[in-house]
Design an enzyme around this catalytic site. Structure first.
Site, short mmCIF file in Angstrom:
data_model
loop_
_atom_site.label_atom_id
_atom_site.label_comp_id
_atom_site.label_asym_id
_atom_site.label_seq_id
_atom_site.Cartn_x
_atom_site.Cartn_y
_atom_site.Cartn_z
N CYS A 127 34.59 -3.55 142.39
CA CYS A 127 34.17 -2.24 141.78
C CYS A 127 33.59 -1.45 143.00
CB CYS A 127 33.52 -2.18 140.77
SG CYS A 127 33.81 -0.93 139.60
N SER A 476 35.67 10.90 140.49
CA SER A 476 35.84 9.78 140.61
C SER A 476 37.45 9.93 141.55
CB SER A 476 36.59 9.31 139.26
OG SER A 476 37.38 7.97 139.46
#
Length: 564
Positions: A127, A476
Site C-alpha cells: 500500500c 490520492s
C-alpha cells in the site's frame, strides 16, 4: 554514522564471545543452529496485513524472501510492521493517520533492524505508504538492502469494462447526481477490487514502486509484476539471495541512492504521469539518504521529460496492461534510448542501469499503453510546481488529462473536508469556482489528508475540469481534474492560503507556473495582522506528536528535520 567496516560485522556483537551466550540462547529459541551464528543475519521486513488487499498476500512473499536469503548463505528472520489502507481511510477521520503511518513504518523498521544488529534487509511493501517508508528506513540505516513491491491488483470487471477502486469513489458522485441507481452502485462496489494487490492505476502505490525501481533499489521488473503472478515469488527469492550478495560486495543503499538516481526516479514518474504524492515521498526518501533534493529539481527534470503513458486516473489503462506490454523496464529502456536517464547509476543487482537495460526487450509492437516518444500526451511532465502569492514555497498541480492550463474564478473557502463535502452535496459549488480546502496540511490536518472523495464527487457530478480544487492537503494518486495540492506554507502556520477570503479571485496558470490571489499586498498585510494561529487539534497521541515534529510538505513532511 557507522563505517562500512562496522556495518559489515553488525551481527557479530550478538554471536561471538562467552558473554553472548544469552544472546545465542534467545536466537536458538527462534530456530538458529550453530551454523547460523557464522552467517550474516538478514531481516525480512514484512508489511503483511489483513486490513488491505494491497498487503494481504505479503506474508507468503516474505517466506519466499526468507528462503532465498537462506539459500544465499544468510540467516534470515521475518519481522512485521504496520500498514494503513488509504482507500479504507478515505473520506473520514481515519485519513489523518495515513501520512503519519509512513513515519511509523520507517521508524519501526529502523528500530528492529538496529536493535537486533541485522546485517542486511529485504523490505516488502504494498500500500501507498509502505514503499517510501521502507526506503526511508533503508536510507537512514545504510546497510545492504533490497526492496520488493508486493504488486498491483488486477482490474475489476463490470459490464465488459475494467473498473477499479477510483470507479467506486466516482460512482458515489454519480449516484448522488442521479446518473446511476443504487443497484448499479452496489455492482461497482462488489466488482472494483477482485483480490490481492495495490490499486491498479498509476496511483500512488504503483507510482512509488516504479520510482523505486528507477532509483535502483528493487529488482528490475518488480514494480510491474502483478501481485497474483507466480513470478512474484521468484522475485522474492531472488531478492533474498541478492541482499547477501550486496553484503559480500559491500554495496550499500547510499551507493545506489545518489542525486542522479533520484533524478532517474523523477524522470520515470513524469513519463508515466504518476501521483503528486511522489513529490512528498521522494523528498522524504532523499532526506533519509542525505541527498539534497528540492522542488526545483522536480521542475528541472520535468522540463526534459515527455508524458507518455495512457494510464489511469487520467488515462485508459492500468498497471497490469503496462506489465503485459513490457513493464517499467521497457519504459526505462525507451527513456534511455532518448538520453533521459543516468544509466551509470548502480542498482541492487550489482550492475548499472545500462547493464540491466541491455537485457530488457523493448515495448511490444503495436501497444497503446505508452505513446511513441515523438507523440507524447504532453511534451513535458504533467506534475507541475506552482508558486505565487498563494504558495510562495510551492504547490503541485497534476495536469495530465487537462485540456486547459489556466483557471480563474472566485474562491469558495472551507476549513475542513467535511464542510467542503457538504457544500458539494448541497450544490453550492458551481462551474467556474475555485474550491479551497485549507487547514488540512501536515500540521493543520494534522496528517495532510488526501482529497480523493472530494475529487471523485466533483468528477461524478460532471464538474471535472470545470471546477478547480486547491488545498494545503494532498490528493490520492487516483485523483484527477484541475487539482492543486501541497500549498506551502500551509494555513496552520499562517501561510497565505490562511488569508484567502470567500469570493477572492484566484488565478492558476500551469504554463506560467503561477498561483495567485487577486488581493493587494497592503490588504494581505492587514489580513496577516488580524490572523490568529488555530489551537492544536490534538494534545496527546501520535497525531499530537506528528503535528509538533512534521516539516512542511515542500520539505517532504518528514519528522526528523532540524532537530538540533
Amino acid at each position: 554514522m557507522e563505517t562500512k567496516n562496522d556495518l559489515r560485522i553488525r551481527s557479530k556483537v550478538i554471536s561471538e564471545g562467552v558473554n553472548r551466550v544469552p544472546n545465542r540462547s534467545m536466537l536458538r529459541a527462534v530456530g538458529f543452529s550453530d551454523e547460523d551464528f557464522k552467517k550474516p543475519m538478514i531481516g525480512v521486513a514484512s508489511t503483511w496485513s489483513e486490513v488491505t488487499p494491497c498487503n494481504i498476500h505479503i506474508n507468503e512473499l516474505a517466506k519466499q524472501v526468507k528462503a532465498g536469503a537462506r539459500d544465499g548463505g544468510g540467516a534470515p528472520m521475518i519481522f512485521n510492521t504496520i500498514t494503513v489502507s488509504d482507500g479504507i481511510a478515505m473520506g473520514h477521520d481515519g485519513m489523518f493517520y495515513s501520512l503519519p503511518s509512513r513515519e511509523v513504518i520507517a521508524d519501526s523498521i529502523e528500530t528492529v533492524t538496529n536493535a537486533e544488529r541485522l546485517d542486511g534487509i529485504v523490505a516488502i511493501g504494498g500500500c501507498d505508504k509502505t514503499t517510501p517508508a521502507c526506503i526511508m528506513a533503508i536510507g537512514r540505516m545504510n546497510i545492504p538492502s533490497v526492496y520488493v513491491y508486493g504488486g498491483t491488483i488486477q482490474p475489476g470487471k463490470l459490464d465488459g469494462k475494467d473498473i477499479d477502486i477510483v470507479s467506486s469513489f466516482e460512482a458515489v458522485g454519480q449516484y448522488q447526481e442521479g446518473t446511476i441507481d443504487k443497484d448499479q452502485l452496489y455492482k461497482v462496489e462488489c466488482h472494483a477490487c477482485p483480490g490481492a494487490g495495490a490499486c491498479g492505476g498509476m496511483y500512488t502505490a504503483n507510482t512509488m514502486a516504479a520510482a523505486v525501481e528507477a532509483l535502483g533499489m528493487s529488482i528490475p521488473g518488480s514494480s510491474s509484476t502483478p501481485a497474483v503472478n507466480d513470478y512474484k515469488e521468484s522475485e522474492c527469492r531472488q531478492a533474498g539471495e541478492l541482499v547477501v550478495g550486496l553484503l559480500e560486495k559491500e554495496i550499500y543503499p547510499r551507493d545506489i541512492m545518489t542525486k542522479e538516481a533520484f533524478e532517474n526516479a523523477i524522470t520515470v514518474v513524469m513519463a508515466l504521469g504518476g501521483s503528486t504524492n511522489a513529490f512528498l515521498h521522494l523528498l522524504a526518501m532523499a532526506h533519509s539518504a542525505e541527498v539534497d533534493l528540492t522542488l526545483d529539481d522536480f521542475e528541472r527534470v520535468r522540463q526534459t521529460v515527455p508524458h507518455l503513458a495512457d494510464l489511469k486516473p487520467s488515462g485508459k489503462y492500468v498497471m497490469q496492461d503496462l506489465y503485459e506490454v513490457g513493464g517499467v523496464q521497457a519504459v526505462m529502456k525507451l527513456l534511455h534510448e532518448n538520453g533521459l536517464l543516468h544509466v551509470d547509476c548502480l542498482t541492487v543487482t550489482g550492475k548499472t542501469i545500462a547493464e540491466n537495460l541491455a537485457e530488457v526487450a523493448s515495448l511490444k509492437e503495436g501497444q497503446e499503453v505508452i505513446r511513441p516518444f515523438d507523440q507524447p500526451f504532453k511534451p513535458n511532465g504533467p506534475l507541475v510546481v506552482l508558486r505565487g502569492n498563494l504558495a510562495p514555497d510551492g504547490a503541485v498541480a497534476k495536469m495530465s488529462g487537462q485540456k486547459i492550463s489556466r483557471f480563474e474564478g472566485p474562491a469558495r473557502v472551507y476549513d475542513s473536508e467535511a464542510e467542503a463535502t457538504k457544500a458539494i452535496e448541497d450544490n453550492l459549488i458551481q462551474e467556474g469556482d475555485v474550491l479551497v480546502i485549507r487547514h488540512v496540511g501536515p500540521k493543520g490536518g494534522p496528517g495532510m489528508p488526501e482529497m480523493l472523495s472530494i475529487t471523485a464527487m466533483i468528477v461524478g457530478r460532471g464538474l471535472g475540469g470545470k471546477v478547480a480544487l486547491m488545498t494545503d492537503g494532498r490528493f490520492s494518486g487516483g485523483s484527477h481534474g484541475f487539482v492543486i495540492g501541497h500549498v506551502s506554507p500551509e494555513a496552520h502556520v499562517g501561510g497565505p492560503i490562511s488569508l484567502l477570503k470567500e469570493g477572492d479571485i484566484v488565478t492558476i496558470d500551469s504554463d506560467k507556473q503561477e498561483i495567485n490571489m487577486n488581493v493587494s499586498k497592503e490588504e494581505l498585510e492587514q489580513r496577516a495582522k488580524a490572523w490568529k494561529k488555530p489551537a492544536a487539534k490534538h494534545r496527546n497521541g501520535i497525531l499530537a506528536k506528528y503535528a509538533h515534529l512534521v516539516s512542511s510538505s515542500s520539505k517532504g513532511a518528514v519528522t526528523d528535520l532540524n532537530l538540533d
